[in-house]
Design a protein around this motif. Structure first.
Motif: not given
Length: 209
Positions: A54-61, A86-87, A148-149, A152-154
């Protein structure tokens, strides 16, 4: 960095369970089924294995997108691999999972993204669409549900054998948000929260092909 990514997801899982926001996939059931298969297996079918990355593709608050890869081998000619995306968006202080139907809610929106993906695969001669003659010429909605997102991309993630065969990495299609934004469900909060994170420059985007 790997430890940091793992802690991010563990924290997310705990938060989701604690607030009863969403139910993540039951990996314990998959593990139990795998162990049962081993007990019923034969010596010439071994060794068996089960792995999950498992890895994070996008992470923000307020927006988190993660990519998972589940691989198992029991008595098949080769391992069985499934991908998941999973988003999550923070809504009213709690994380909620965003599904494909949340982004593309109408028949017109669904047909747009299906057609966009199909034409892109044909244009770039990807996998089965690039063979002569093509092994596949049409995509179904069920083929493009995993995503995933990043900033810049879907990113559409195709399961194995849907558009290509045995590859070390999943076959993906990166769709610029500029191409799809006007065809998304306008009532979904994903783009609003994503834009907010990008403007603040407080995010990590880590998709690696």
């Amino acid at each position: 960095m790997k430890i940091h990514i793992l802690l991010i997801f563990v924290s997310l899982t705990i938060a989701c369970e604690k607030n009863n926001v969403t139910h993540l996939d039951d990996l314990n059931s998959i593990k139990s089924e795998f162990l049962s298969t081993i007990f019923d297996g034969e010596l010439d079918e071994a060794p068996f294995f089960l792995s999950y990355k498992l890895k994070t593709v996008f992470f923000s608050k307020d927006v988190i997108s993660v990519f998972g890869e589940l691989s198992k081998y029991t008595n098949l000619p080769h391992e069985n691999t499934r991908y998941e995306g999973k988003t999550f968006c923070r809504i009213n202080g709690r994380f909620k999972e965003i599904f494909f139907d949340d982004l593309f809610s109408t028949v017109e929106q669904k047909e747009f993204i299906r057609n966009y993906c199909e034409n892109s695969l044909k244009e770039h001669s990807v996998g089965y669409f690039g063979e002569n003659p093509p092994f596949r010429e049409k995509l179904g909605l069920e083929d493009i549900q995993t995503f995933v997102i990043d900033d810049q991309f879907l990113i559409i993630i195709f399961q194995r054998y849907v558009v290509a065969g045995l590859d070390d990495l999943p076959t993906t299609l990166k769709i610029p948000f500029s191409s799809v934004r006007s065809h998304l469900n306008p009532h979904n909060v994903l783009m609003t929260l994503l834009d907010k994170a990008i403007i603040s420059n407080s995010f990590i985007s880590s998709w690696i092909e």
